[in-house]
Structure formats: structure tokens, C-alpha cells
Design a protein around this motif. Structure first.
Motif, PDB file in Angstrom:
ATOM      1  N   LEU A  57       0.810  -1.214   0.000  1.00 18.20           N
ATOM      2  CA  LEU A  57       0.000   0.000   0.000  1.00 18.20           C
ATOM      3  C   LEU A  57       0.844   1.265   0.000  1.00 18.20           C
ATOM      4  CD1 LEU A  57      -2.657  -1.195   2.572  1.00 18.20           C
ATOM      5  CD2 LEU A  57      -3.074  -0.739   0.149  1.00 18.20           C
ATOM      6  N   VAL A  58       2.106   1.133   0.362  1.00 26.85           N
ATOM      7  CA  VAL A  58       3.042   2.252   0.353  1.00 26.85           C
ATOM      8  C   VAL A  58       4.293   1.828  -0.395  1.00 26.85           C
ATOM      9  CG1 VAL A  58       4.599   3.650   1.787  1.00 26.85           C
ATOM     10  CG2 VAL A  58       2.208   3.382   2.441  1.00 26.85           C
ATOM     11  N   ILE A  59       4.777   2.701  -1.255  1.00 23.82           N
ATOM     12  CA  ILE A  59       6.012   2.486  -2.007  1.00 23.82           C
ATOM     13  C   ILE A  59       6.991   3.580  -1.608  1.00 23.82           C
ATOM     14  CG2 ILE A  59       7.055   2.320  -4.309  1.00 23.82           C
ATOM     15  CD1 ILE A  59       4.258   1.685  -5.380  1.00 23.82           C
ATOM     16  N   THR A  60       8.267   3.233  -1.459  1.00 19.47           N
ATOM     17  CA  THR A  60       9.267   4.227  -1.098  1.00 19.47           C
ATOM     18  C   THR A  60      10.213   4.497  -2.254  1.00 19.47           C
ATOM     19  OG1 THR A  60      10.752   2.539  -0.177  1.00 19.47           O
ATOM     20  CG2 THR A  60       9.194   3.603   1.323  1.00 19.47           C
ATOM     21  N   ARG A  61      10.669   5.727  -2.330  1.00 18.11           N
ATOM     22  CA  ARG A  61      11.631   6.154  -3.345  1.00 18.11           C
ATOM     23  C   ARG A  61      12.641   7.085  -2.693  1.00 18.11           C
ATOM     24  NH1 ARG A  61      10.196   2.664  -6.019  1.00 18.11           N
ATOM     25  NH2 ARG A  61       9.410   2.607  -8.163  1.00 18.11           N
ATOM     26  N   ARG A  62      13.904   6.991  -3.107  1.00 23.46           N
ATOM     27  CA  ARG A  62      14.943   7.884  -2.620  1.00 23.46           C
ATOM     28  C   ARG A  62      14.983   9.149  -3.468  1.00 23.46           C
ATOM     29  NH1 ARG A  62      17.157   7.402   2.441  1.00 23.46           N
ATOM     30  NH2 ARG A  62      17.231   5.175   2.995  1.00 23.46           N
ATOM     31  N   SER A  63      15.066  10.293  -2.806  1.00 24.32           N
ATOM     32  CA  SER A  63      15.250  11.573  -3.474  1.00 24.32           C
ATOM     33  C   SER A  63      16.385  12.279  -2.755  1.00 24.32           C
ATOM     34  CB  SER A  63      13.972  12.412  -3.420  1.00 24.32           C
ATOM     35  OG  SER A  63      14.173  13.674  -4.036  1.00 24.32           O
ATOM     36  N   GLY A  64      17.602  12.144  -3.291  1.00 27.24           N
ATOM     37  CA  GLY A  64      18.775  12.636  -2.592  1.00 27.24           C
ATOM     38  C   GLY A  64      18.985  11.841  -1.322  1.00 27.24           C
ATOM     39  N   ARG A  65      19.041  12.518  -0.188  1.00 31.59           N
ATOM     40  CA  ARG A  65      19.240  11.843   1.088  1.00 31.59           C
ATOM     41  C   ARG A  65      17.921  11.492   1.762  1.00 31.59           C
ATOM     42  NH1 ARG A  65      23.522  15.187   4.566  1.00 31.59           N
ATOM     43  NH2 ARG A  65      23.275  13.308   5.845  1.00 31.59           N
ATOM     44  N   GLU A  66      16.807  11.886   1.149  1.00 38.03           N
ATOM     45  CA  GLU A  66      15.504  11.648   1.747  1.00 38.03           C
ATOM     46  C   GLU A  66      14.856  10.384   1.197  1.00 38.03           C
ATOM     47  OE1 GLU A  66      13.401  15.291   0.903  1.00 38.03           O
ATOM     48  OE2 GLU A  66      13.686  15.949   2.977  1.00 38.03           O
ATOM     49  N   LYS A  67      14.078   9.729   2.040  1.00 40.46           N
ATOM     50  CA  LYS A  67      13.271   8.583   1.643  1.00 40.46           C
ATOM     51  C   LYS A  67      11.823   9.033   1.616  1.00 40.46           C
ATOM     52  CE  LYS A  67      12.289   3.770   2.918  1.00 40.46           C
ATOM     53  NZ  LYS A  67      12.525   2.716   3.948  1.00 40.46           N
ATOM     54  N   LEU A  68      11.212   9.017   0.438  1.00 40.13           N
ATOM     55  CA  LEU A  68       9.842   9.484   0.271  1.00 40.13           C
ATOM     56  C   LEU A  68       8.874   8.306   0.222  1.00 40.13           C
ATOM     57  CD1 LEU A  68      10.411  12.247  -2.448  1.00 40.13           C
ATOM     58  CD2 LEU A  68      10.465  12.467   0.044  1.00 40.13           C
ATOM     59  N   HIS A  69       7.684   8.524   0.743  1.00 39.86           N
ATOM     60  CA  HIS A  69       6.657   7.482   0.800  1.00 39.86           C
ATOM     61  C   HIS A  69       5.493   7.856  -0.119  1.00 39.86           C
ATOM     62  CE1 HIS A  69       8.970   7.073   4.515  1.00 39.86           C
ATOM     63  NE2 HIS A  69       8.587   5.808   4.539  1.00 39.86           N
ATOM     64  N   PHE A  70       5.073   6.905  -0.960  1.00 39.96           N
ATOM     65  CA  PHE A  70       4.014   7.120  -1.939  1.00 39.96           C
ATOM     66  C   PHE A  70       2.868   6.148  -1.685  1.00 39.96           C
ATOM     67  CE2 PHE A  70       7.893   8.516  -3.877  1.00 39.96           C
ATOM     68  CZ  PHE A  70       7.565   9.638  -4.613  1.00 39.96           C
ATOM     69  N   LEU A  71       1.662   6.617  -1.912  1.00 42.02           N
ATOM     70  CA  LEU A  71       0.471   5.779  -1.802  1.00 42.02           C
ATOM     71  C   LEU A  71       0.310   4.947  -3.071  1.00 42.02           C
ATOM     72  CD1 LEU A  71      -2.158   5.225  -0.153  1.00 42.02           C
ATOM     73  CD2 LEU A  71      -3.190   7.104  -1.421  1.00 42.02           C
ATOM     74  N   ASN A  72       0.129   3.625  -2.904  1.00 46.60           N
ATOM     75  CA  ASN A  72      -0.076   2.726  -4.038  1.00 46.60           C
ATOM     76  C   ASN A  72      -1.473   2.112  -3.946  1.00 46.60           C
ATOM     77  OD1 ASN A  72       0.357   1.020  -6.282  1.00 46.60           O
ATOM     78  ND2 ASN A  72       1.054  -0.631  -4.947  1.00 46.60           N
ATOM     79  N   PRO A  73      -2.429   2.508  -4.800  1.00 51.75           N
ATOM     80  CA  PRO A  73      -3.808   2.016  -4.687  1.00 51.75           C
ATOM     81  C   PRO A  73      -4.049   0.676  -5.360  1.00 51.75           C
ATOM     82  CG  PRO A  73      -3.673   3.609  -6.447  1.00 51.75           C
ATOM     83  CD  PRO A  73      -2.293   3.527  -5.848  1.00 51.75           C
ATOM     84  N   VAL A  74      -3.053   0.103  -6.036  1.00 48.24           N
ATOM     85  CA  VAL A  74      -3.288  -1.128  -6.797  1.00 48.24           C
ATOM     86  C   VAL A  74      -3.785  -2.277  -5.913  1.00 48.24           C
ATOM     87  CG1 VAL A  74      -2.257  -2.867  -8.306  1.00 48.24           C
ATOM     88  CG2 VAL A  74      -1.656  -0.460  -8.596  1.00 48.24           C
TER      89      VAL A  74
END
Length: 269
Positions: A57-74
């Protein structure tokens, strides 16, 4: 524990549902940003996010030194397709409402106010080989069976053309012969495909679409679709939780693709 069990377990906790609501309101948040919204330790929030990640339900991606969390509705879509049509208990109705709410958000996205970058991220696990998934994405005899049922033409080399032709149903409603076009940027079969993407019937500008196929060694592959819709037409009431009207329908398309590859029959026909 099955995939469905993981999703139901993740949704059963009110704190985890609140974290999903936070990502619905504004996607691409860091752990620190979400910790500031709840009365809980950083460790506690991280533990809940880990459960949401395990459920897809959550996907993570790195953006520089930050770890971002994304909502995945699939996963919500997959559970809806598996259960909602068969059962009408209150819990199922609540899940349908959640599915509708997530779909109205038009999938996972993040907006960087500095450069107005808007990214949608989707992920699904499929019991199929990487080659089978690659063929389903790139070969017309497969794409005509799921999603928008549009046969595709790919020249799978950098600079090669991409075309998606209208299905017979689309043509009956006056659609042009070619409904989507674009250009291949990178092709690494059967692992990665990067291309531009433009829906001709909506007047969109070109956006960037990436397919990534990863095998885990158990006969299951993870398919991640990342759609950079920066610069696409804006909604009539752009605001929190809303994104440009590019792309769309990816959760239904991926649910249909998964079902087709695993059972031999699409969900929608």
C-alpha cells in the motif's frame, strides 16, 4: 500469509489508515513529516509504514538523502476485483469507499513545489516470468486483451516510435486510429522500458513512463510503473491531493494485467 491477508491486516489499524490519509492529502512524504502528524514515536510510525510497505500500500523512493513514501492504490483495486462483487458486508462496503476515494486522487503522486514535478507510482506482484510480463506490455496480441484493449506498436530501441491503436469499441465512439503515441527512451528487455507517452484524445503533452520488472526468485515478479506527468493539463480545481489529469486508470490496467497473466482470462471483457 496471502497478499489479501496482508492488505486486510494493514487496513485494520486506525493509525495505518490515518497514514494512508496523510499520503492521500499530500503524497511523497518523509518519515519525519508523517511523525509530526501523529502522537507516536518515530520508531512507531516507521513500524506502521513497514507493515503498509509489506502490504504494497506504500512504495518508497529515494530523493537525494531523503526517503519518500508514496500511496499505491493497486492492492485496493485487486481486493475490490476479488471480493466486492461477491460480498456486501459493511466492511466490504467500507473498502469500496476507500477504493473510490483513492481512485479519485488519480493514483500516487508527489509534487515538488520548486519545479512542479508530479510523479505517479504504482506497483503489483505477478506470478509470471519477466519475459511474459514484458511481452504483455510490448506486444499487440497481448495489449489487445487487457486494460484499454489497445494493440500497441513498439520500435524497441532508443528513439523508436510507440503507438497504441484504438480498440474496436473505441472506434465505435469516434476515436482516431492512434490514441496514444510516444518514443522509446530506453529498452532493456525484459527488465526496464522507459518511454514518452501522450494521450492524443485528451490533448496532453508528452509525459514520461517507466516500467520496471524485478524477479524475486520464487516465480513472482514485481512490476513498478512510474509515470512522470509533469506539465500535463491541470484539473479544474487543483488543490491538495489532486494532480494533473494525465495517465489515469493504471490501477485497473495493472489489476487486469495480473489477472490475465495468472489465469489466462482478463477481468474486463
Amino acid at each position: 500469509m496471502s497478499d489479501d491477508d496482508l492488505v486486510f491486516k494493514a487496513l485494520a489499524d486506525p493509525t495505518r489508515r490515518f497514514l494512508l490519509d496523510l499520503l492521500f492529502a499530500r503524497d511523497g512524504r518523509t518519515l519525519g513529516a508523517m511523525e509530526a502528524e501523529v502522537e507516536m514515536t518515530r520508531f512507531g510510525v516507521a513500524k506502521h509504514l513497514r507493515i503498509l510497505e509489506d502490504a504494497g500500500l506504500v512504495i518508497t523512493r529515494r530523493s537525494g538523502r531523503e526517503k519518500l513514501h508514496f500511496l499505491n492504490p493497486v492492492p485496493i483495486r485487486l481486493i475490490h476485483d476479488r471480493w466486492i462483487d461477491k460480498y456486501t458486508e459493511r466492511s466490504a462496503a467500507a473498502l469500496a469507499d476507500l477504493k473510490k476515494e483513492l481512485e479519485q486522487q488519480a493514483m500516487s503522486s508527489v509534487t515538488d513545489t520548486a519545479d512542479s514535478t508530479v510523479i505517479q507510482v504504482y506497483q503489483v506482484y505477478i506470478k509470471a516470468t519477466p519475459q511474459a510480463i514484458w511481452d504483455a506490455i510490448t506486444k499487440p496480441e497481448w495489449t489487445a486483451k487487457f486494460g484499454y484493449q489497445s494493440p500497441v506498436d513498439y520500435d524497441l530501441r532508443p528513439g523508436g516510435a510507440f503507438r497504441a491503436r484504438a480498440s474496436e469499441a473505441m472506434k465505435q465512439h469516434g476515436a482516431p486510429d492512434v490514441v496514444i503515441d510516444g518514443e522509446v527512451i530506453e529498452a532493456d528487455p525484459p527488465r526496464k522500458l522507459v518511454q514518452t507517452w501522450r494521450a492524443l484524445f485528451t490533448g496532453e503533452d508528452f509525459t514520461r513512463l517507466t516500467y520496471e520488472i524485478e524477479q524475486d526468485g520464487t516465480g513472482v515478479c514485481k512490476l513498478t510503473v512510474t509515470h512522470d506527468v509533469t506539465g500535463a493539463p491541470q484539473t479544474a480545481a487543483q488543490g491538495a491531493g489532486q494532480i494533473p489529469e494525465a495517465g489515469g486508470g493504471w490501477n485497473q490496467i495493472l489489476s487486469d494485467l495480473k489477472t490475465l497473466l495468472e489465469t489466462g482470462q482478463p477481468l474486463y471483457h
